[in-house]
Design an enzyme around this catalytic site. Structure first.
Site, PDB file in Angstrom:
ATOM      1  CG  ASP A   4      -7.659  10.403   9.549  1.00  0.00           C
ATOM      2  OD1 ASP A   4      -8.643  10.197  10.295  1.00  0.00           O
ATOM      3  OD2 ASP A   4      -7.102   9.502   8.887  1.00  0.00           O
ATOM      4  CG  ASP A  13     -10.404   5.622  11.847  1.00  0.00           C
ATOM      5  OD1 ASP A  13      -9.369   5.091  11.418  1.00  0.00           O
ATOM      6  OD2 ASP A  13     -10.593   6.856  11.869  1.00  0.00           O
TER       7      ASP A  13
HETATM    8  C1  DX5 Z   1      -6.254   7.972  13.661  1.00  0.00           C
HETATM    9  C2  DX5 Z   1      -7.055   8.141  12.401  1.00  0.00           C
HETATM   10  C3  DX5 Z   1      -7.224   6.899  11.564  1.00  0.00           C
HETATM   11  C4  DX5 Z   1      -5.953   6.154  11.275  1.00  0.00           C
HETATM   12  C5  DX5 Z   1      -6.101   5.105  10.206  1.00  0.00           C
HETATM   13  O1  DX5 Z   1      -6.400   9.096  14.459  1.00  0.00           O
HETATM   14  O2  DX5 Z   1      -8.349   8.603  12.703  1.00  0.00           O
HETATM   15  O3  DX5 Z   1      -7.967   7.215  10.397  1.00  0.00           O
HETATM   16  O4  DX5 Z   1      -4.919   7.002  10.933  1.00  0.00           O
HETATM   17  O5  DX5 Z   1      -4.841   4.626   9.918  1.00  0.00           O
HETATM   18  P1  DX5 Z   1      -4.362   3.164  10.305  1.00  0.00           P
HETATM   19  O6  DX5 Z   1      -5.172   2.226   9.470  1.00  0.00           O
HETATM   20  O7  DX5 Z   1      -2.914   3.203   9.937  1.00  0.00           O
HETATM   21  O8  DX5 Z   1      -4.581   2.968  11.780  1.00  0.00           O
HETATM   22 ZN    ZN Z   2      -9.816   8.644  11.010  1.00  0.00          ZN
END
Ligand code: DX5
Ligand code: ZN
Length: 211
Positions: free
Chosen positions: A33, A173
């Site tokens: 990310d 996601d």
């Molecule tokens: C949010 C990110 C995701 C997210 C995934 O901007 O793109 O990848 O952090 O984490 P969880 O599963 O905690 O939502």
């Molecule tokens: Zn992400």
């Protein structure tokens, strides 16, 4: 069989050691990310930090760019030879140029849309790309609640793929856990962060997701 791409965004302590632990589980990809403090308010890792963090990892990498200057970040991240680089449709106007640029490097191209962006905006790119990333939370932070209304996009994109013989992978996601994953059955890859990394035993969490 649904694949899992694991996000380490919510790991706050011993990041390198814990990313290495995550890499040793049964996950299919490591999801990176990348945030610039502009496209989203949060800012995450630089390419130098990512190279150090991933020094001893072996899983294929799935890069999620939440940035405005897409070309600059692509030039940084092609150096780690990821399987996918995904950028946000909302971030730029030169989508075709970016798609062609990534294809030259033989990196699979993904386009992501935020929860409020509808899939009609993606239609011109569907024949051209390898992956579509449906955000089921507002990009920016881990640990948010799954937005149920986004799931119809998954089903519609699967329908469009079947109807037109398109080849893209459907990825979802944000906010995915052992309950919300049930609404993502038509996805090919789910990105899961805090559900896995909020407990000490990552593999147990992953097994709970898949059963
Ligand atoms: C949010 C990110 C995701 C997210 C995934 O901007 O793109 O990848 O952090 O984490 P969880 O599963 O905690 O939502
Ligand atoms: Zn992400």
């Amino acid at each position: 069989m649904m694949k899992i791409s694991a996000s380490f965004l919510s790991i706050k302590e011993n990041l390198k050691e814990n990313v290495e632990r995550l890499d040793k589980t049964s996950i299919d990809y490591l999801h990176l990310d990348i945030m610039d403090g502009k496209f989203v308010t949060n800012k995450t890792y630089t390419i130098a930090e990512i190279k150090y963090l991933l020094q001893n990892t072996t899983k294929p990498k799935d890069v999620h760019l939440m940035v405005n200057d897409v070309m600059k970040y692509i030039d940084d991240f092609i150096t780690i030879n990821p399987e996918f680089i995904t950028f946000h449709l909302e971030a730029i106007d030169n989508q075709r140029e970016v798609i062609n640029y990534l294809k030259q490097y033989n990196i699979k191209v993904g386009i992501s849309i935020k929860p409020k962006t509808n899939i009609e905006t993606l239609l011109p790119y569907l024949p051209l790309i390898d992956l579509i990333l449906i955000m089921s939370v507002e990009p920016g932070y881990g640990g948010q609640e799954f937005i149920m209304e986004t799931t119809s996009k998954i089903d519609n994109l699967k329908y469009l793929r079947d109807q037109n013989n398109y080849n893209y992978i459907i990825q979802v996601d944000g906010g995915i856990n052992n309950k919300t994953i049930k609404y993502c059955q038509n996805a090919d890859i789910v990105v899961v962060g805090s559900y896995i990394t909020s407990r000490a035993d990552y593999q147990t969490q992953i097994d709970k997701l898949l059963k």
